[in-house]
Design a protein around this motif. Structure first.
Motif, PDB file in Angstrom:
ATOM      1  N   ALA A  61      15.269  15.233  -4.435  1.00 28.71           N
ATOM      2  CA  ALA A  61      15.282  15.524  -3.001  1.00 28.71           C
ATOM      3  C   ALA A  61      14.177  14.719  -2.341  1.00 28.71           C
ATOM      4  N   LEU A  62      14.510  14.046  -1.232  1.00 25.71           N
ATOM      5  CA  LEU A  62      13.568  13.140  -0.573  1.00 25.71           C
ATOM      6  C   LEU A  62      13.561  13.398   0.919  1.00 25.71           C
ATOM      7  N   SER A  63      12.369  13.481   1.488  1.00 20.13           N
ATOM      8  CA  SER A  63      12.202  13.572   2.936  1.00 20.13           C
ATOM      9  C   SER A  63      11.624  12.262   3.446  1.00 20.13           C
ATOM     10  N   ASP A  64      12.188  11.764   4.551  1.00 24.43           N
ATOM     11  CA  ASP A  64      11.674  10.519   5.110  1.00 24.43           C
ATOM     12  C   ASP A  64      10.464  10.740   6.007  1.00 24.43           C
ATOM     13  N   GLY A  65      10.059  12.003   6.193  1.00 24.02           N
ATOM     14  CA  GLY A  65       8.909  12.320   7.033  1.00 24.02           C
ATOM     15  C   GLY A  65       9.233  12.436   8.498  1.00 24.02           C
ATOM     16  N   ALA A  66      10.485  12.137   8.868  1.00 23.46           N
ATOM     17  CA  ALA A  66      10.884  12.193  10.274  1.00 23.46           C
ATOM     18  C   ALA A  66      11.900  13.291  10.537  1.00 23.46           C
ATOM     19  N   GLY A  67      12.230  14.101   9.528  1.00 22.63           N
ATOM     20  CA  GLY A  67      13.158  15.200   9.733  1.00 22.63           C
ATOM     21  C   GLY A  67      14.478  15.058   9.005  1.00 22.63           C
TER      22      GLY A  67
ATOM     23  N   THR B  62      15.286   4.028   5.101  1.00 23.04           N
ATOM     24  CA  THR B  62      15.447   3.272   6.344  1.00 23.04           C
ATOM     25  C   THR B  62      14.799   4.073   7.459  1.00 23.04           C
ATOM     26  N   ALA B  63      13.630   3.629   7.890  1.00 23.00           N
ATOM     27  CA  ALA B  63      12.858   4.382   8.875  1.00 23.00           C
ATOM     28  C   ALA B  63      13.375   4.136  10.281  1.00 23.00           C
ATOM     29  N   ASP B  64      13.322   5.190  11.108  1.00 20.19           N
ATOM     30  CA  ASP B  64      13.683   5.109  12.514  1.00 20.19           C
ATOM     31  C   ASP B  64      12.401   4.879  13.313  1.00 20.19           C
ATOM     32  N   SER B  65      12.280   3.701  13.908  1.00 18.95           N
ATOM     33  CA  SER B  65      11.043   3.346  14.614  1.00 18.95           C
ATOM     34  C   SER B  65      10.767   4.245  15.805  1.00 18.95           C
ATOM     35  N   SER B  66      11.805   4.908  16.338  1.00 22.91           N
ATOM     36  CA  SER B  66      11.598   5.753  17.516  1.00 22.91           C
ATOM     37  C   SER B  66      10.897   7.068  17.158  1.00 22.91           C
ATOM     38  N   GLN B  67      10.836   7.401  15.880  1.00 23.30           N
ATOM     39  CA  GLN B  67      10.240   8.666  15.474  1.00 23.30           C
ATOM     40  C   GLN B  67       8.908   8.486  14.739  1.00 23.30           C
ATOM     41  N   THR B  68       8.329   7.306  14.842  1.00 23.59           N
ATOM     42  CA  THR B  68       7.089   7.047  14.096  1.00 23.59           C
ATOM     43  C   THR B  68       5.914   7.868  14.625  1.00 23.59           C
ATOM     44  N   GLU B  69       5.952   8.272  15.883  1.00 26.17           N
ATOM     45  CA  GLU B  69       4.822   8.982  16.466  1.00 26.17           C
ATOM     46  C   GLU B  69       4.602  10.345  15.811  1.00 26.17           C
ATOM     47  N   HIS B  70       5.680  11.049  15.502  1.00 24.94           N
ATOM     48  CA  HIS B  70       5.566  12.399  14.953  1.00 24.94           C
ATOM     49  C   HIS B  70       5.883  12.446  13.462  1.00 24.94           C
ATOM     50  N   ARG B  71       5.918  11.311  12.816  1.00 27.25           N
ATOM     51  CA  ARG B  71       6.271  11.291  11.401  1.00 27.25           C
ATOM     52  C   ARG B  71       5.179  11.898  10.536  1.00 27.25           C
ATOM     53  N   LEU B  72       5.638  12.496   9.452  1.00 25.15           N
ATOM     54  CA  LEU B  72       4.747  12.977   8.410  1.00 25.15           C
ATOM     55  C   LEU B  72       4.891  12.054   7.208  1.00 25.15           C
ATOM     56  N   CYS B  73       4.168  12.340   6.157  1.00 29.90           N
ATOM     57  CA  CYS B  73       4.290  11.540   4.951  1.00 29.90           C
ATOM     58  C   CYS B  73       5.638  11.813   4.280  1.00 29.90           C
ATOM     59  N   ALA B  74       6.207  10.783   3.703  1.00 23.88           N
ATOM     60  CA  ALA B  74       7.433  10.957   2.927  1.00 23.88           C
ATOM     61  C   ALA B  74       7.118  11.800   1.697  1.00 23.88           C
ATOM     62  N   SER B  75       8.010  12.713   1.350  1.00 20.06           N
ATOM     63  CA  SER B  75       7.771  13.617   0.222  1.00 20.06           C
ATOM     64  C   SER B  75       8.965  13.612  -0.709  1.00 20.06           C
ATOM     65  N   LEU B  76       8.686  13.805  -1.984  1.00 23.80           N
ATOM     66  CA  LEU B  76       9.704  13.712  -3.023  1.00 23.80           C
ATOM     67  C   LEU B  76       9.600  14.911  -3.950  1.00 23.80           C
TER      68      LEU B  76
ATOM     69  N   ALA C 160       0.828  -1.211   0.000  1.00 20.38           N
ATOM     70  CA  ALA C 160       0.000   0.000   0.000  1.00 20.38           C
ATOM     71  C   ALA C 160       0.858   1.255   0.000  1.00 20.38           C
ATOM     72  N   VAL C 161       0.282   2.324  -0.501  1.00 17.15           N
ATOM     73  CA  VAL C 161       0.946   3.627  -0.473  1.00 17.15           C
ATOM     74  C   VAL C 161       1.053   4.098   0.973  1.00 17.15           C
ATOM     75  N   GLU C 162       2.168   4.752   1.285  1.00 18.69           N
ATOM     76  CA  GLU C 162       2.369   5.220   2.651  1.00 18.69           C
ATOM     77  C   GLU C 162       1.519   6.464   2.893  1.00 18.69           C
ATOM     78  N   GLU C 163       0.330   6.257   3.419  1.00 14.94           N
ATOM     79  CA  GLU C 163      -0.563   7.358   3.765  1.00 14.94           C
ATOM     80  C   GLU C 163      -0.507   7.583   5.259  1.00 14.94           C
ATOM     81  N   VAL C 164      -0.091   8.766   5.673  1.00 15.11           N
ATOM     82  CA  VAL C 164       0.012   9.101   7.089  1.00 15.11           C
ATOM     83  C   VAL C 164      -1.256   9.839   7.505  1.00 15.11           C
ATOM     84  N   LYS C 165      -1.977   9.252   8.437  1.00 19.87           N
ATOM     85  CA  LYS C 165      -3.219   9.856   8.915  1.00 19.87           C
ATOM     86  C   LYS C 165      -2.906  11.022   9.857  1.00 19.87           C
TER      87      LYS C 165
END
Length: 626
Positions: free
Chosen positions: A168-174, A145-159, A80-85
């Protein structure tokens, strides 16, 4: 009142107060107060969008529904597509605009019919369509490579596709990744190589990026969007919107391995998510369109101390001449050097042109008159050795002139008391204290409940601002007013993204031209009546158009997409019964319904195809043939 008398009055007023000349008619008291207030509010606006009338179609009637089927193909995704609620803390309207309405599908404008997205496994997947009936599976180019410790405040990955060979790519965690992609259009399966990866602080999404080479140094400009808690925001939502403009450059010497580092970080803050934000191709400036203004606050972590913005209005010089008019004639008064004799006055008048000069001095007035005059009935005279009064007899009585000489802005029009009183009387109903300003008492006042949704405009005035990259000050500001922002579209990869605004009922596409300060935004295309049509779509989520402007499309939250084509010649003979004329062109409207009950997450258009992304499928609609 004679010309000399009102000239003296004018000069005395300018000596007493430089602001008294802003209102020529004191009889329109309330109207002048409104005008002064509006001028104060709009003081920062110093530019206007110039509509190309040749691109408008005043005879456009409507779109005709076409029942022609649109060939639709789909690819089932293996993940599935990574949709962040949105979370409970993301309760503001700005969170919804920035993240809830995010377009998860990215169009590769450098390679035809290529799209990319990120799935829930952190994979950057891409699909290039060459044959609709033989769609392959999306290919993996990179994995986050996602950091599981930052999943709470993650946003959607953007390209953001920076150039034909960079992204340029953002992992959604900063964390920001700058990737060397190679030529993505090649058939070979090339993995993207990360040459820069750094933690930028709080989570963000990438709005725009561009790449350029200066003095042999490869540089990338990246624009990030954040919505942050603002302790100083006590009256509103408690959040503010920040844009961070980051410059990353290759610092390696000749022959050394490539090494990219952050060279500069600039932060802007505002109160609303921008409709449009993009860096100029050479990184010399930034353009932002938003409901609330933005301003630079920090550079490389240091606060920016900018002086109070000054009104960006051209200072008016003293007029060279003053003029009045009636329905029969025009009177012009020109200030002259003392002691000028009539022999030194060089005056020439024809039916359509005037030329006025004094020997030994610069030319005073020359050019084509606004309308024809009668030279035989016109005359001039010197008054008090200080001014010259010219009386021009109009050849056609009645119409008032909007200017004396075509294109000459050096004079000032002085309205007579009678004309001011007449205009004031005609406009009284606009400022009436009665609910119904219509003198016909039997007619009811306007009922706001009868207005349609598409007739409403945002309460806040939006603006389009161009910031200089060095001084960080706004150089051009456009008040968008009631021009509703519709969508952003990439037309030419070598230029900035275009944006589409509603003008009356139409939708006009504008192309930024940062290298043309006098014509910064060019009107390049028009979609007839699209501004009115889109306002009636209550479930509209996305809007876009083809890069060649052959069609525009609206996407709803679920299932449906509407396609609006430009007018095209009809193959059969059609007649308009009401007007009794033959119809040569018809603009078609088509509706596509997807075989899916999942929300639409991505929506992109190319010249031939419309790509629609859901959580489990990628749909390809064949809109145009070659």
């Amino acid at each position: 009142m004679s010309a000399v008398k009102w000239l003296r009055v004018r000069l005395n007023r300018k000596r007493v107060s430089s602001t008294a000349s802003s209102c020529l008619t004191h009889s329109c008291g309330q109207a002048c107060q409104i005008k002064k207030k509006k001028k104060k509010d709009m003081a920062s606006s110093n530019y206007s969008l110039k509509v190309n009338r040749e691109l408008l179609d005043p005879s456009f009637e409507s779109y005709r529904l076409s029942l022609d089927a649109i060939p639709t193909y789909s690819v089932e995704l293996d993940a599935a597509v990574e949709e962040v609620k949105l979370k409970d803390t993301h309760y503001t309207l700005e969170h919804m605009r920035a993240f809830g309405m995010y377009n998860y599908l990215h169009l590769d404008q450098w390679y035809e019919d290529s799209v990319l997205f990120v799935d829930c496994k952190g994979r950057v997947l891409g699909l290039t369509v060459t044959l609709d009936t033989a769609l392959g599976k999306p290919r993996e180019f990179y994995r986050i490579t996602a950091d599981s410790s930052q999943t709470e405040h993650r946003l959607c990955a953007s390209l953001s596709l920076t150039s034909a060979t960079w992204a340029a790519l953002s992992d959604g965690a900063g964390r920001l990744h700058l990737l060397r992609t190679g030529k993505r259009g090649d058939s070979s399966h090339t993995k993207w190589e990360p040459l820069f990866s750094e933690d930028m602080g709080e989570p963000f999404t990438v709005l725009h990026s561009t790449s350029h080479v200066q003095e042999g140094v490869h540089t990338m400009e990246v624009l990030l969007l954040r919505i942050q808690k603002d302790p100083q925001e006590t009256k509103g939502s408690g959040y503010s919107v920040s844009l961070e403009w980051i410059t990353v450059a290759n610092t390696a010497g000749h022959g050394e391995e490539k090494k990219y580092e952050v060279k500069k970080r600039r932060v802007l803050r505002g109160k609303s998510v921008p409709h449009y934000a993009a860096v100029e191709p050479q990184g010399k400036g930034l353009m932002v369109a938003s409901e609330k203004p933005f301003a630079f606050t920090h550079v490389d972590g240091r606060p920016v101390e900018l002086p109070d913005p000054e009104p960006m209005e051209v200072e008016k010089t003293d007029p060279i001449y003053f003029w009045q008019q009636t329905e029969e004639d025009v009177t012009v008064c020109v200030r002259m050097p003392e002691g000028v004799t009539k022999e030194e006055v060089l005056f020439r008048l024809t039916a359509d042109r005037i030329r006025l000069a004094v020997q030994g001095f610069a030319l005073i007035l020359e050019g084509q008159l606004h309308a024809s005059v009668d030279p035989e009935a016109s005359a001039w005279i010197i008054k008090d050795d200080k001014s010259l009064e010219v009386t021009l007899q109009k050849r056609s009585e009645g119409p008032l002139w909007s200017e004396l000489v075509t294109g000459d802005k050096r004079g000032e029009y002085m309205m007579s008391d009678e004309q001011a009183a007449l205009i004031h009387e005609r406009l009284t109903f606009l400022t009436s204290e009665d609910l119904n300003g219509n003198p016909d008492g039997d007619k009811p006042p306007c009922n706001s409940q009868e207005l349609e949704d598409c007739d409403g405009f945002p309460e806040d005035g939006s603006s389009l601002t161009r910031f200089d990259g060095e001084s960080l000050k706004p150089t051009q500001v456009v008040n968008l007013g009631s021009h509703q922002y519709l969508f952003t579209v990439d037309v030419n990869p070598s230029e900035m993204p275009c944006f589409c605004l509603r003008h009356d009922v139409d939708a006009l596409v504008w192309q930024p031209r940062p290298d043309q300060p006098s014509d910064m935004w060019e009107h390049v295309a028009t979609f007839n009546a699209l501004g009115y049509v889109q306002a009636s779509k209550r479930d509209k989520k996305f809007a876009t158009c083809a890069p060649n402007f052959s069609y525009a499309s609206l996407g709803e939250c679920l299932r449906r997409a509407f396609i609006y084509r430009q007018p095209a010649p009809v193959e059969t003979v059609l007649f308009n019964r009401k007007q009794g004329r033959q119809v040569g062109q018809v603009a078609k409207q088509q509706v596509a319904s997807l075989d899916s009950d999942k929300p639409i997450l991505g929506f992109r258009a190319t010249n031939e195809r419309l790509f629609i992304l859901t959580s489990g499928h990628l749909f390809v609609l064949k809109v145009n043939n070659n």
